[in-house]
Design an enzyme around this catalytic site. Structure first.
Site, PDB file in Angstrom:
ATOM      1  N   LYS A  29      11.022  -7.277  -8.582  1.00 28.09           N
ATOM      2  CA  LYS A  29      11.534  -8.614  -8.277  1.00 28.09           C
ATOM      3  C   LYS A  29      11.740  -9.435  -9.535  1.00 28.09           C
ATOM      4  CE  LYS A  29       9.014  -9.228  -3.904  1.00 28.09           C
ATOM      5  NZ  LYS A  29       7.758  -9.749  -3.357  1.00 28.09           N
ATOM      6  N   LYS A  68       1.234  -6.913 -16.867  1.00 27.30           N
ATOM      7  CA  LYS A  68       1.677  -8.311 -16.770  1.00 27.30           C
ATOM      8  C   LYS A  68       1.324  -9.063 -18.049  1.00 27.30           C
ATOM      9  CE  LYS A  68       1.717  -8.700 -11.752  1.00 27.30           C
ATOM     10  NZ  LYS A  68       0.940  -8.965 -10.556  1.00 27.30           N
ATOM     11  N   LYS A 105      10.407   0.756 -12.836  1.00 25.62           N
ATOM     12  CA  LYS A 105      10.334   0.469 -11.390  1.00 25.62           C
ATOM     13  C   LYS A 105      11.289  -0.650 -10.993  1.00 25.62           C
ATOM     14  CE  LYS A 105       6.895  -1.952  -9.974  1.00 25.62           C
ATOM     15  NZ  LYS A 105       5.599  -2.549  -9.670  1.00 25.62           N
TER      16      LYS A 105
HETATM   17  P1  TYM Z   1       4.323  -6.796  -3.693  1.00 20.02           P
HETATM   18  O1  TYM Z   1       4.632  -8.081  -3.023  1.00 20.02           O
HETATM   19  O2  TYM Z   1       4.553  -6.696  -5.154  1.00 20.02           O
HETATM   20  O3  TYM Z   1       5.144  -5.632  -3.031  1.00 20.02           O
HETATM   21  C1  TYM Z   1       5.122  -5.408  -1.642  1.00 20.02           C
HETATM   22  C2  TYM Z   1       5.106  -3.905  -1.393  1.00 20.02           C
HETATM   23  O4  TYM Z   1       6.267  -3.302  -1.982  1.00 20.02           O
HETATM   24  C3  TYM Z   1       5.877  -2.166  -2.749  1.00 20.02           C
HETATM   25  N1  TYM Z   1       6.818  -2.011  -3.868  1.00 20.02           N
HETATM   26  C4  TYM Z   1       7.498  -0.889  -4.118  1.00 20.02           C
HETATM   27  N2  TYM Z   1       7.515   0.302  -3.500  1.00 20.02           N
HETATM   28  C5  TYM Z   1       8.348   1.259  -4.001  1.00 20.02           C
HETATM   29  N3  TYM Z   1       9.159   1.062  -5.071  1.00 20.02           N
HETATM   30  C6  TYM Z   1       9.169  -0.128  -5.720  1.00 20.02           C
HETATM   31  N4  TYM Z   1       9.971  -0.310  -6.762  1.00 20.02           N
HETATM   32  C7  TYM Z   1       8.312  -1.165  -5.243  1.00 20.02           C
HETATM   33  N5  TYM Z   1       8.074  -2.440  -5.641  1.00 20.02           N
HETATM   34  C8  TYM Z   1       7.152  -2.934  -4.791  1.00 20.02           C
HETATM   35  C9  TYM Z   1       4.461  -2.495  -3.221  1.00 20.02           C
HETATM   36  O5  TYM Z   1       3.764  -1.327  -3.550  1.00 20.02           O
HETATM   37  C10 TYM Z   1       3.894  -3.214  -2.019  1.00 20.02           C
HETATM   38  O6  TYM Z   1       3.364  -2.294  -1.092  1.00 20.02           O
HETATM   39  N6  TYM Z   1      -0.620  -6.415  -4.384  1.00 20.02           N
HETATM   40  C11 TYM Z   1       0.423  -6.310  -3.380  1.00 20.02           C
HETATM   41  C12 TYM Z   1       0.267  -7.313  -2.257  1.00 20.02           C
HETATM   42  C13 TYM Z   1      -1.041  -7.280  -1.552  1.00 20.02           C
HETATM   43  C14 TYM Z   1      -1.508  -6.233  -0.716  1.00 20.02           C
HETATM   44  C15 TYM Z   1      -2.769  -6.659  -0.244  1.00 20.02           C
HETATM   45  C16 TYM Z   1      -0.984  -5.006  -0.336  1.00 20.02           C
HETATM   46  C17 TYM Z   1      -1.994  -8.239  -1.557  1.00 20.02           C
HETATM   47  N7  TYM Z   1      -3.043  -7.870  -0.771  1.00 20.02           N
HETATM   48  C18 TYM Z   1      -3.519  -5.859   0.608  1.00 20.02           C
HETATM   49  C19 TYM Z   1      -1.735  -4.214   0.522  1.00 20.02           C
HETATM   50  C20 TYM Z   1      -2.981  -4.642   0.987  1.00 20.02           C
HETATM   51  C21 TYM Z   1       1.764  -6.552  -4.058  1.00 20.02           C
HETATM   52  O7  TYM Z   1       1.817  -6.979  -5.157  1.00 20.02           O
HETATM   53  O8  TYM Z   1       2.838  -6.367  -3.312  1.00 20.02           O
END
Ligand code: TYM
Length: 329
Positions: free
Chosen positions: A198, A114, A195
């Site tokens: 968003k 980032k 990847k």
């Molecule tokens: P976030 O909001 O970026 O994404 C949500 C979930 O989607 C998965 N993901 C993907 N999986 C496969 N291919 C992709 N291209 C892809 N892009 C996103 C992410 O791995 C995620 O599981 N840090 C986390 C949010 C969070 C969290 C937590 C998760 C905060 N606290 C505690 C688990 C437990 C995140 O940024 O998710």
């Protein structure tokens, strides 16, 4: 209280939820509701670690909750709420932060990525994985369904839990990640070496879970492949095709071998249309469920979820306060 094991996961409410989120994590969230005791959270405090617009944030938060419910998160079976409504997350985060070496946080690749992209390196962004550890450990989770990009954060969470338990006694279970064998990292449709994300400015790079069938088909038809027309699962030589095969397999329930066999020499046009059919069939019920949701009802359900989450979090957090020397006098 139940004997079922606890699942926890979270999703940030900025940007539209895409096929990567769905196939990497959300499908497992939904499935785990059957056999586990799930706590799922819209992590709205995590999302403000990058620039955001408060004027639209209220709406984005509610949208995320609605899409998750449309995907199948059932507030009757899951504890489902907004992170910011449960202050114990940030309280525990502070305590865990005092036990997290700077060097460990410095090695977090998501933070480095980032900052490399030009995002301002504020303290919240740096401490992001500690808040994530607090989310998971607060509810004593055993299993955390996520995509591959969260693996390093999960490893850090496990280390923090062990460090805490060694110092203060066995308080936290050591959580395991649940990462799908395929679709752990769904790649961009316009650049299959990065990847699906968003924040990619190219809208053709991702299918959104609420995209209409026409838009889904157009995006999949324009997916970048390569000049050799074979449909073959080979991430080195054919990343675009391999990505589509994984998506196809996850949406159709068929194995990659089986799909390779059928489409090997069909040509990319036929193959991409078949992928589109499978994705449309998978996502259409989500759009339908989304249209049937009422904003007021969803808000009320989130408020109820938060009240239940606060009660549960408070019970657990009392134990942390006691062992760390913060019990009420
Ligand atoms: P976030 O909001 O970026 O994404 C949500 C979930 O989607 C998965 N993901 C993907 N999986 C496969 N291919 C992709 N291209 C892809 N892009 C996103 C992410 O791995 C995620 O599981 N840090 C986390 C949010 C969070 C969290 C937590 C998760 C905060 N606290 C505690 C688990 C437990 C995140 O940024 O998710």
């Amino acid at each position: 209280m139940t004997d079922k094991k606890r699942v926890f996961s979270g999703l940030q409410p900025t940007g539209d939820i895409h096929l990567g989120n769905y196939l990497g994590a959300l499908k497992n969230w939904v499935k785990l509701q059957d056999d586990y005791d799930p706590v799922y959270c819209v992590v709205d405090l995590h999302a403000i670690t990058v620039d955001y617009d408060p004027a639209i944030y209220q709406r984005e938060r509610l949208e995320a909750a609605k899409v998750l419910m449309a995907c199948g998160i059932d507030p009757q079976r899951s504890l489902f709420y907004f992170q910011s409504q449960v202050p114990q997350h940030t309280e525990l985060s502070w305590i865990l932060g005092t036990m997290t070496p700077m060097g460990v946080l410095n090695r977090m690749t998501q933070y480095k990525d980032k900052v490399d992209k030009g995002i301002a390196a504020n303290f919240g962004l740096f401490a992001y994985p500690v808040l994530m550890a607090a989310d998971i450990l607060l509810y004593r989770a055993h299993l955390v369904p996520v995509g591959d990009d969260q693996k390093q954060h999960l490893e850090m969470t496990r280390d923090i839990a062990e460090r805490f338990n060694n110092r203060f006694g066995e308080v936290f279970p050591i959580p395991d990640p649940l990462i799908p064998e395929h679709t752990a990292r769904v790649m961009s449709l316009s650049d299959p070496t990065s990847k699906m994300s968003k924040s990619d400015p190219n809208l053709k790079s991702r299918v959104l879970v609420l995209d209409s069938p026409d838009v889904i088909r157009k995006k999949l038809r324009s997916a970048v492949t390569d000049s050799d027309p074979d449909v073959r699962y080979d991430w080195t030589a054919k990343p675009g095709v391999s990505n589509l095969l994984e998506i196809f397999s996850a949406c159709s329930g068929r194995t990659i071998d089986d799909l390779e066999g059928e489409y090997q020499s069909s040509g990319y046009g036929v193959f991409k249309d078949a992928v589109a059919d499978a994705v449309i069939a998978e996502l259409a019920p989500i759009s339908k469920a989304y249209d049937a949701l009422d904003d007021g009802e969803v808000s009320a359900l989130m408020a109820t979820g938060a009240a239940r989450a606060r009660d549960l979090a408070e019970e657990y957090q009392e134990e942390v306060r006691r062992v760390t020397g913060f019990a009420a006098p």
